[in-house]
Scaffold this motif. Structure first.
Motif, mmCIF file in Angstrom:
data_model
loop_
_atom_site.group_PDB
_atom_site.id
_atom_site.type_symbol
_atom_site.label_atom_id
_atom_site.label_comp_id
_atom_site.label_asym_id
_atom_site.label_seq_id
_atom_site.Cartn_x
_atom_site.Cartn_y
_atom_site.Cartn_z
ATOM 1 N N THR A 123 0.845 -1.187 0.000
ATOM 2 C CA THR A 123 0.000 0.000 0.000
ATOM 3 C C THR A 123 0.881 1.238 0.000
ATOM 4 O OG1 THR A 123 -1.874 1.084 1.105
ATOM 5 C CG2 THR A 123 -0.231 0.083 2.537
ATOM 6 N N GLN A 124 0.504 2.204 -0.803
ATOM 7 C CA GLN A 124 1.321 3.413 -0.956
ATOM 8 C C GLN A 124 1.046 4.379 0.184
ATOM 9 O OE1 GLN A 124 3.650 4.341 -3.524
ATOM 10 N NE2 GLN A 124 4.057 6.025 -2.079
ATOM 11 N N VAL A 125 2.113 4.854 0.781
ATOM 12 C CA VAL A 125 2.040 5.923 1.772
ATOM 13 C C VAL A 125 2.865 7.085 1.234
ATOM 14 C CG1 VAL A 125 2.680 6.658 4.096
ATOM 15 C CG2 VAL A 125 1.728 4.364 3.719
ATOM 16 N N THR A 126 2.227 8.234 1.101
ATOM 17 C CA THR A 126 2.907 9.411 0.599
ATOM 18 C C THR A 126 2.779 10.524 1.624
ATOM 19 O OG1 THR A 126 2.405 8.811 -1.697
ATOM 20 C CG2 THR A 126 3.069 11.081 -1.283
ATOM 21 N N VAL A 127 3.926 11.044 2.032
ATOM 22 C CA VAL A 127 3.961 12.139 3.007
ATOM 23 C C VAL A 127 4.509 13.363 2.285
ATOM 24 C CG1 VAL A 127 4.767 12.907 5.253
ATOM 25 C CG2 VAL A 127 4.433 10.453 4.818
ATOM 26 N N SER A 128 3.646 14.338 2.085
ATOM 27 C CA SER A 128 4.050 15.488 1.280
ATOM 28 C C SER A 128 3.173 16.685 1.613
ATOM 29 C CB SER A 128 3.936 15.159 -0.204
ATOM 30 O OG SER A 128 4.209 16.305 -0.999
ATOM 31 N N SER A 129 3.779 17.855 1.537
ATOM 32 C CA SER A 129 3.021 19.090 1.728
ATOM 33 C C SER A 129 2.549 19.633 0.387
ATOM 34 C CB SER A 129 3.873 20.116 2.460
ATOM 35 O OG SER A 129 5.077 20.340 1.767
#
Length: 129
Positions: A123-129
């Protein structure tokens, strides 16, 4: 046949929290060690954390220690990864994996992904502003 079904994931802001779950079908948690790995295109699959089949030992990588927590619900046959204070460098595809254990290895864990017998779909986890 053991199957691992992951849920959770998505896009969050830095500093946020997210919870991933891994539901095991075809085995009880007392018979398997469940481990979370993550992978990016630039890196090999990286060990994140694990819970032994005995359930009494939980080990984390240095990169997530103090921010991530693993717990399991035996009634639901589910192992979860609670991720707090997420950073952009936590962005990856997260996988849960299971290794069958025996009565002599209930407190053992393995960080080498090649030693695992079963894998979730990722599962993709993306941490970005």
């Amino acid at each position: 046949q053991v199957q691992l079904v992951e849920s959770g994931g998505g896009l969050v802001l830095p500093g946020s929290s997210m919870r991933l779950s891994c539901t095991v079908v075809g085995s009880t948690l007392s018979s398997i060690a469940v481990t979370w790995f993550r992978q990016t295109p630039e890196k090999e699959r990286e060990f994140v954390g694990t819970i032994t089949s005995g359930g009494f030992r939980i080990v984390y990588s240095d990169s997530v220690k103090g921010r991530f927590t693993i717990d399991r619900d035996n009634a639901k046959n589910t192992v979860s990864l609670q991720m707090n204070s997420l950073k952009p460098e936590d962005t990856a595809v997260y996988f849960c994996a299971a290794r069958i254990t025996d009565r002599y290895s209930t407190n053992s864990y393995w960080t080498d992904s090649s030693l695992y017998h079963y894998w979730g779909q990722g599962t993709q986890v993306t941490v970005s502003s």
